[in-house]
Design a protein around this motif. Sequence first.
Motif, PDB file in Angstrom:
ATOM      1  N   PHE A  74      -1.758  -3.746  -2.997  1.00  0.00           N
ATOM      2  CA  PHE A  74      -0.336  -4.052  -2.903  1.00  0.00           C
ATOM      3  C   PHE A  74       0.029  -4.348  -1.447  1.00  0.00           C
ATOM      4  N   LEU A  75      -0.427  -5.518  -0.981  1.00  0.00           N
ATOM      5  CA  LEU A  75      -0.219  -5.939   0.398  1.00  0.00           C
ATOM      6  C   LEU A  75       0.287  -7.379   0.428  1.00  0.00           C
ATOM      7  N   PRO A  76       1.027  -7.750   1.462  1.00  0.00           N
ATOM      8  CA  PRO A  76       1.530  -9.136   1.554  1.00  0.00           C
ATOM      9  C   PRO A  76       0.400 -10.150   1.508  1.00  0.00           C
ATOM     10  N   GLY A  77       0.608 -11.202   0.740  1.00  0.00           N
ATOM     11  CA  GLY A  77      -0.383 -12.263   0.628  1.00  0.00           C
ATOM     12  C   GLY A  77      -1.437 -12.027  -0.433  1.00  0.00           C
ATOM     13  N   ARG A  78      -1.555 -10.808  -0.911  1.00  0.00           N
ATOM     14  CA  ARG A  78      -2.542 -10.516  -1.958  1.00  0.00           C
ATOM     15  C   ARG A  78      -1.984 -10.915  -3.323  1.00  0.00           C
ATOM     16  N   GLN A  79      -2.892 -11.121  -4.256  1.00  0.00           N
ATOM     17  CA  GLN A  79      -2.493 -11.436  -5.624  1.00  0.00           C
ATOM     18  C   GLN A  79      -2.736 -10.234  -6.534  1.00  0.00           C
ATOM     19  N   ILE A  80      -1.785  -9.982  -7.421  1.00  0.00           N
ATOM     20  CA  ILE A  80      -1.951  -8.942  -8.421  1.00  0.00           C
ATOM     21  C   ILE A  80      -1.570  -9.529  -9.779  1.00  0.00           C
ATOM     22  N   PRO A  81      -2.193  -9.041 -10.859  1.00  0.00           N
ATOM     23  CA  PRO A  81      -1.817  -9.535 -12.176  1.00  0.00           C
ATOM     24  C   PRO A  81      -0.546  -8.857 -12.675  1.00  0.00           C
ATOM     25  N   LEU A  82       0.315  -9.617 -13.282  1.00  0.00           N
ATOM     26  CA  LEU A  82       1.510  -9.089 -13.931  1.00  0.00           C
ATOM     27  C   LEU A  82       1.555  -9.680 -15.327  1.00  0.00           C
ATOM     28  N   GLU A  83       1.415  -8.825 -16.323  1.00  0.00           N
ATOM     29  CA  GLU A  83       1.321  -9.250 -17.721  1.00  0.00           C
ATOM     30  C   GLU A  83       0.230 -10.311 -17.885  1.00  0.00           C
ATOM     31  N   GLY A  84      -0.873 -10.105 -17.143  1.00  0.00           N
ATOM     32  CA  GLY A  84      -2.047 -10.961 -17.277  1.00  0.00           C
ATOM     33  C   GLY A  84      -2.051 -12.202 -16.410  1.00  0.00           C
ATOM     34  N   LYS A  85      -0.953 -12.473 -15.700  1.00  0.00           N
ATOM     35  CA  LYS A  85      -0.876 -13.674 -14.864  1.00  0.00           C
ATOM     36  C   LYS A  85      -0.835 -13.268 -13.398  1.00  0.00           C
ATOM     37  N   LEU A  86      -1.646 -13.923 -12.574  1.00  0.00           N
ATOM     38  CA  LEU A  86      -1.684 -13.596 -11.154  1.00  0.00           C
ATOM     39  C   LEU A  86      -0.396 -14.007 -10.446  1.00  0.00           C
ATOM     40  N   HIS A  87       0.114 -13.084  -9.630  1.00  0.00           N
ATOM     41  CA  HIS A  87       1.291 -13.337  -8.798  1.00  0.00           C
ATOM     42  C   HIS A  87       0.948 -12.970  -7.361  1.00  0.00           C
ATOM     43  N   THR A  88       1.476 -13.731  -6.420  1.00  0.00           N
ATOM     44  CA  THR A  88       1.262 -13.461  -5.003  1.00  0.00           C
ATOM     45  C   THR A  88       2.372 -12.567  -4.470  1.00  0.00           C
ATOM     46  N   ILE A  89       1.984 -11.523  -3.751  1.00  0.00           N
ATOM     47  CA  ILE A  89       2.968 -10.631  -3.135  1.00  0.00           C
ATOM     48  C   ILE A  89       3.504 -11.308  -1.873  1.00  0.00           C
ATOM     49  N   THR A  90       4.801 -11.541  -1.848  1.00  0.00           N
ATOM     50  CA  THR A  90       5.445 -12.199  -0.709  1.00  0.00           C
ATOM     51  C   THR A  90       6.452 -11.241  -0.087  1.00  0.00           C
ATOM     52  N   HIS A  91       6.284 -10.989   1.190  1.00  0.00           N
ATOM     53  CA  HIS A  91       7.167 -10.052   1.886  1.00  0.00           C
ATOM     54  C   HIS A  91       8.298 -10.802   2.581  1.00  0.00           C
ATOM     55  N   GLN A  92       9.529 -10.424   2.240  1.00  0.00           N
ATOM     56  CA  GLN A  92      10.722 -10.979   2.894  1.00  0.00           C
ATOM     57  C   GLN A  92      11.520  -9.807   3.445  1.00  0.00           C
ATOM     58  N   PRO A  93      11.193  -9.345   4.662  1.00  0.00           N
ATOM     59  CA  PRO A  93      11.791  -8.113   5.191  1.00  0.00           C
ATOM     60  C   PRO A  93      13.303  -8.153   5.335  1.00  0.00           C
ATOM     61  N   ALA A  94      13.863  -9.319   5.602  1.00  0.00           N
ATOM     62  CA  ALA A  94      15.309  -9.399   5.821  1.00  0.00           C
ATOM     63  C   ALA A  94      16.097  -9.573   4.527  1.00  0.00           C
ATOM     64  N   ALA A  95      15.397  -9.806   3.435  1.00  0.00           N
ATOM     65  CA  ALA A  95      16.086 -10.036   2.159  1.00  0.00           C
ATOM     66  C   ALA A  95      16.629  -8.726   1.598  1.00  0.00           C
ATOM     67  N   ARG A  96      17.516  -8.863   0.632  1.00  0.00           N
ATOM     68  CA  ARG A  96      18.071  -7.699  -0.062  1.00  0.00           C
ATOM     69  C   ARG A  96      17.765  -7.828  -1.554  1.00  0.00           C
ATOM     70  N   GLY A  97      17.639  -6.702  -2.211  1.00  0.00           N
ATOM     71  CA  GLY A  97      17.412  -6.748  -3.649  1.00  0.00           C
ATOM     72  C   GLY A  97      16.171  -6.014  -4.103  1.00  0.00           C
ATOM     73  N   GLY A  98      15.441  -5.429  -3.173  1.00  0.00           N
ATOM     74  CA  GLY A  98      14.283  -4.646  -3.580  1.00  0.00           C
ATOM     75  C   GLY A  98      13.072  -5.500  -3.893  1.00  0.00           C
ATOM     76  N   VAL A  99      12.768  -5.636  -5.183  1.00  0.00           N
ATOM     77  CA  VAL A  99      11.612  -6.406  -5.629  1.00  0.00           C
ATOM     78  C   VAL A  99      12.039  -7.273  -6.805  1.00  0.00           C
ATOM     79  N   TRP A 100      11.611  -8.537  -6.799  1.00  0.00           N
ATOM     80  CA  TRP A 100      11.928  -9.410  -7.919  1.00  0.00           C
ATOM     81  C   TRP A 100      10.859 -10.490  -8.043  1.00  0.00           C
ATOM     82  N   ILE A 101      10.897 -11.209  -9.169  1.00  0.00           N
ATOM     83  CA  ILE A 101       9.898 -12.240  -9.470  1.00  0.00           C
ATOM     84  C   ILE A 101      10.524 -13.613  -9.292  1.00  0.00           C
ATOM     85  N   GLU A 102       9.797 -14.495  -8.607  1.00  0.00           N
ATOM     86  CA  GLU A 102      10.177 -15.902  -8.511  1.00  0.00           C
ATOM     87  C   GLU A 102       8.935 -16.732  -8.810  1.00  0.00           C
TER      88      GLU A 102
END
Length: 230
Positions: A74-102
Amino acid sequence: MPELIELAPDCRVPVLWKLSNRAKRLSLRIDPRKKVVTATLPPGISPEQAVKFLKAQIGWITKRLASLDQAPAFLPGRQIPLEGKLHTITHQPAARGGVWIEADQIIVSGAEDFISRRLTDFLKNRARLILGQELRAQAQTSGLSPTRLDIRDTSSRWGSCSSSGRIMLSWRLIMAPAPIRHYLIAHELAHLRHMNHSPSFWALVNQLTPHRRYAEAWLKQHGSTLLGAR
């Protein structure tokens, strides 16, 4: 504390010995997060016999331990599967909203030190939602109704079913493809009728899901990487 056991030249692995009066045979399992081999010893097994058994299983042990290095991080730039599909972890430190999927990204806001914790909390909450929906759907179709669903973090079990009808599922299942989740939910629902692994139990599992063989093979190959994700 684990003991380093030399299985072969230049091959030493950490082993945690566990004595059990209830065990009928010597068995091994890998703790995916601690990367330790747990050896459960029945009465009457000598240390020499136990080490000999470990050495005979060196191929299985080293392969399983090596697979843990592929566990999603669980690190920036790494990929993890979510419901079987790979997603890239993207860190946006200045953003608000916690964690979400795009699209195929999981966006994590806030300080970098808290990425792992925030992402874990997000996956746990998503597991409660998705696994809860899937359990209710299968329960309605099968006519088997659990009394409660608990989402937990376990080191070796994907799920369980108590005699009171309470089903537990690992939140890490949210990373697995839909057929895997379908099979494991069916497995626990079948325990509502058969609190064992008898032929009748497996016959019911096969009635509840068409994915058993595929899921068992998938979990054997990929399950330890999900259990080791962090």
